[in-house]
Design a protein around this motif. Sequence first.
Motif, short mmCIF file in Angstrom:
data_model
loop_
_atom_site.label_atom_id
_atom_site.label_comp_id
_atom_site.label_asym_id
_atom_site.label_seq_id
_atom_site.Cartn_x
_atom_site.Cartn_y
_atom_site.Cartn_z
N ASP A 186 0.85 -1.18 0.00
CA ASP A 186 0.00 0.00 0.00
C ASP A 186 0.89 1.24 0.00
O ASP A 186 2.10 1.16 0.23
N ALA A 187 0.31 2.38 -0.27
CA ALA A 187 1.07 3.63 -0.40
C ALA A 187 1.80 3.99 0.90
O ALA A 187 2.91 4.51 0.87
N SER A 188 1.20 3.69 2.05
CA SER A 188 1.84 4.02 3.34
C SER A 188 3.11 3.21 3.55
O SER A 188 4.14 3.75 3.95
N THR A 189 3.04 1.92 3.27
CA THR A 189 4.23 1.06 3.43
C THR A 189 5.30 1.49 2.44
O THR A 189 6.48 1.57 2.79
N GLN A 190 4.90 1.81 1.23
CA GLN A 190 5.86 2.24 0.23
C GLN A 190 6.55 3.54 0.67
O GLN A 190 7.76 3.69 0.52
N ALA A 191 5.79 4.44 1.24
CA ALA A 191 6.36 5.72 1.68
C ALA A 191 7.37 5.54 2.80
O ALA A 191 8.27 6.36 2.97
#
Length: 187
Positions: free
Chosen positions: A110-115
């Motif tokens: 997800d975008a949070s983990t990627q960030a």
Amino acid sequence: CQYCGKEFEAITKNVKKGNTRSCGCQSGGRVHGLANSQFYETWRNMIKRCTNPNNRDYKNYGGRGITVCEEWLNITNFITWCESTYIEGMWLDRIDNDGNYSPDNVRWTDASTQALNKRMQKSNTSGFVGASWHKGSNKWVAQITVNKIVIHLGYFNSVQEAVEARDNYIIENSLPYKLSTDYKKEN
């Protein structure tokens, strides 16, 4: 062609200047007919970041030596891999952000983990994420951002204590963050 292996003719000047980089298979997916694939732009941007010195993100990818595995230079292979592994609503993310794009070093997140999967920034002076010197108190401060909210973890006499407080907070709250020792400082 460096992407699909097809032989083609081109004007030498255009190749040397970087204006011609493929047989045409990189031109909007027209040659391969894959431009309408949901993974085409992901592939195209990955290739550009790693191979085109004129790309604005090249310095953070190809400029750091990050490459795309030979198998994935062929868009058909990349899309086949994506279609067999894709998780709806997720983003392609390199597990080791100093590693290359290849099936063994990417995942869907997800975008949070990627960030959270980032290098330590050049501006970091403590050598540890989440620990910085606080001039007003003459102590080290530890903090962490969770769901866009900065959480102050306290002031400490040593950077090691601040790092330990941050890492313990991550562990105790089962957060998907890297621990301080997992970061490499950007040169």
